[in-house]
Design an enzyme around this catalytic site. Structure first.
Site, PDB file in Angstrom:
ATOM      1  N   ARG A 269       5.747   7.522  -8.987  1.00  0.00           N
ATOM      2  CA  ARG A 269       4.288   7.621  -8.762  1.00  0.00           C
ATOM      3  C   ARG A 269       4.002   9.089  -8.488  1.00  0.00           C
ATOM      4  NH1 ARG A 269       0.357   3.834  -5.218  1.00  0.00           N
ATOM      5  NH2 ARG A 269       0.686   2.653  -7.124  1.00  0.00           N
TER       6      ARG A 269
ATOM      7  N   HIS B  58      -1.840   3.765 -15.182  1.00  0.00           N
ATOM      8  CA  HIS B  58      -1.165   2.844 -14.249  1.00  0.00           C
ATOM      9  C   HIS B  58      -0.727   1.635 -15.096  1.00  0.00           C
ATOM     10  CE1 HIS B  58       0.117   1.214 -10.583  1.00  0.00           C
ATOM     11  NE2 HIS B  58      -1.007   1.038  -9.929  1.00  0.00           N
TER      12      HIS B  58
ATOM     13  N   GLN C 215       0.519  -1.815 -13.707  1.00  0.00           N
ATOM     14  CA  GLN C 215      -0.617  -2.505 -13.092  1.00  0.00           C
ATOM     15  C   GLN C 215      -1.380  -3.314 -14.154  1.00  0.00           C
ATOM     16  OE1 GLN C 215      -2.146  -2.267  -9.662  1.00  0.00           O
ATOM     17  NE2 GLN C 215      -3.136  -4.034 -10.581  1.00  0.00           N
TER      18      GLN C 215
ATOM     19  N   ASP D 106     -12.299  -0.930  -9.245  1.00  0.00           N
ATOM     20  CA  ASP D 106     -11.287  -0.137  -8.521  1.00  0.00           C
ATOM     21  C   ASP D 106     -12.050   0.875  -7.661  1.00  0.00           C
ATOM     22  OD1 ASP D 106      -8.947   1.146  -7.682  1.00  0.00           O
ATOM     23  OD2 ASP D 106      -8.691   2.278  -9.546  1.00  0.00           O
TER      24      ASP D 106
ATOM     25  N   CYS E 148      -7.368  -3.942  -8.485  1.00  0.00           N
ATOM     26  CA  CYS E 148      -5.951  -3.596  -8.359  1.00  0.00           C
ATOM     27  C   CYS E 148      -5.527  -3.439  -6.901  1.00  0.00           C
ATOM     28  CB  CYS E 148      -5.652  -2.331  -9.145  1.00  0.00           C
ATOM     29  SG  CYS E 148      -6.650  -0.922  -8.621  1.00  0.00           S
TER      30      CYS E 148
ATOM     31  N   ARG F  23       2.378  -8.288  -9.583  1.00  0.00           N
ATOM     32  CA  ARG F  23       3.049  -6.984  -9.700  1.00  0.00           C
ATOM     33  C   ARG F  23       4.568  -7.180  -9.618  1.00  0.00           C
ATOM     34  NH1 ARG F  23       0.269  -2.610  -8.140  1.00  0.00           N
ATOM     35  NH2 ARG F  23       1.825  -1.574  -9.411  1.00  0.00           N
TER      36      ARG F  23
HETATM   37  N1   CP Z   1      -2.494  -1.364  -6.920  1.00  0.00           N
HETATM   38  C1   CP Z   1      -1.575  -0.528  -6.427  1.00  0.00           C
HETATM   39  O1   CP Z   1      -0.923   0.217  -7.158  1.00  0.00           O
HETATM   40  O2   CP Z   1      -1.432  -0.585  -5.067  1.00  0.00           O
HETATM   41  P1   CP Z   1      -0.584   0.427  -4.193  1.00  0.00           P
HETATM   42  O3   CP Z   1      -1.256   1.767  -4.280  1.00  0.00           O
HETATM   43  O4   CP Z   1      -0.598  -0.140  -2.802  1.00  0.00           O
HETATM   44  O5   CP Z   1       0.798   0.491  -4.756  1.00  0.00           O
HETATM   45  N1  NVA Z   2      -7.316   4.574  -9.103  1.00  0.00           N
HETATM   46  C1  NVA Z   2      -6.574   4.347  -7.887  1.00  0.00           C
HETATM   47  C2  NVA Z   2      -5.604   3.231  -8.060  1.00  0.00           C
HETATM   48  C3  NVA Z   2      -4.841   2.859  -6.840  1.00  0.00           C
HETATM   49  C4  NVA Z   2      -3.842   1.782  -7.066  1.00  0.00           C
HETATM   50  C5  NVA Z   2      -5.876   5.619  -7.476  1.00  0.00           C
HETATM   51  O1  NVA Z   2      -5.319   6.316  -8.334  1.00  0.00           O
HETATM   52  O2  NVA Z   2      -5.899   5.940  -6.289  1.00  0.00           O
END
Ligand code: CP
Ligand code: NVA
Length: 300
Positions: free
Chosen positions: A100, A127, A130, A221, A260, A288
């Site tokens: 990430r 993502h 996801q 989101d 999400c 997930r």
């Molecule tokens: N949806 C998602 O990726 O959640 P987290 O940021 O908690 O991993």
């Molecule tokens: N768009 C959000 C998704 C979090 C899972 C972010 O990048 O923070």
């Protein structure tokens, strides 16, 4: 060797296979306890996470493997040593890299210099895992994906981009309702639209939320993504017309609502909708895990 960097890497058949394997693993997890026995992965996070971190660690464990969590929240990759050297080290020990990251380029560099599959666990642009869990959830609830109509509302971001990419490959009609200038990434959207054409579905963008009519699925989101220090309060006025509230859900005709997570309750989604009968957000979160198990077993 295959990576999951953007979601464009896989064909429709492969997407369907990943979803089917995830469903099978969900139904009979005991059958897969040795699927990646003795294999391991590095789980590298430059940003916070609840769902993605927990489910990747558990996915390794449940398949008989081991995930080593590397906390990079106090220093971006490439600061202590080059990303190339970081990848060259890790690949001597592990069979997969899960990352990430702030920048998509970081994942591409890991893939270029490493010798094991790299999985995108969220970047500035995508993502992808996801989106796979999201469409698994839609399929569970609606029984199909082809020409299901999904409306995404709010900020066009990494999640939006991946919903477009995976949706286009799986035959889903995706419309992004976003304020003008805050839609999905133009290049990704254009590339995904061509795939949508090939798969008999279409992608649209629309800035008028009064057009949210005759949809099957609503998705939203956060209005401010991780790494962006804009105060949520300061964008409230811009995004409030796109809030997923009961009135919008009723007018849309949608059967299910996804997010999400993490949710900013009473900003992009109201308590009433999030806790209401059409919300499937926790099924989505559960999925997930099953998608990550399916992905690890395919890629490692
Ligand atoms: N949806 C998602 O990726 O959640 P987290 O940021 O908690 O991993
Ligand atoms: N768009 C959000 C998704 C979090 C899972 C972010 O990048 O923070």
């Amino acid at each position: 060797m295959r990576h999951l960097l953007t979601g464009f890497e896989f064909s429709q058949d492969e997407y369907l296979e990943i979803l089917e394997t995830a469903a099978a693993m969900k139904a009979e997890p005991h059958k897969y306890t040795e699927a990646i026995k003795g294999k391991s992965g590095a789980i590298m996070f430059e940003k916070p996470s609840l769902r993605t971190r927990t489910t990747f660690e558990l996915a390794f464990y449940r398949l008989g493997g081991h995930g080593v969590y590397l906390d990079l929240q106090n220093g971006e990759l490439g600061k202590r040593e080059t990303i190339a050297d970081y990848a060259r080290n890790l690949c001597r020990w592990v069979d997969c890299l899960v990352g990430r990251v702030y920048s998509q380029k970081t994942l591409e560099e890991l893939a270029a210099y490493g010798s094991v599959p790299v999985i995108n666990a969220l970047s500035d642009l995508y993502h992808p895992a996801q989106a796979m869990a999201d469409y698994l959830t839609v399929k569970e609830h609606l029984g199909k994906l082809q020409n299901v109509k999904l409306a995404y509302l709010g900020d066009g971001n990494n999640v939006t981009n991946s919903l477009c990419v995976a949706g286009a490959i799986l035959g889903v009609d995706v419309t992004c309702f976003c304020p003008q200038g805050s839609g999905p990434d133009v290049q990704i959207f254009t590339q995904a639209s061509e795939l949508a054409r090939q798969h008999g579905c279409k992608l649209c963008v629309d800035s008028d939320p009064s057009h949210v009519r005759n949809f099957d699925v609503l998705y939203t989101d956060t209005w401010v993504s991780m790494g962006d220090n804009t105060p949520l309060e300061s964008v409230k006025k811009k995004y409030m017309p796109y809030q997923v509230n009961q009135q919008l859900v009723d007018a849309s005709g949608a059967q299910i609502v996804l997010h999400c997570l993490p949710a900013h309750r009473n900003y992009e989604i109201t308590d009433e909708v999030m806790d209401g009968s059409k919300s499937v957000v926790f099924d989505e979160a559960e999925n997930r895990l099953h998608i990550h198990m399916s992905l690890l077993s395919k890629l490692i």
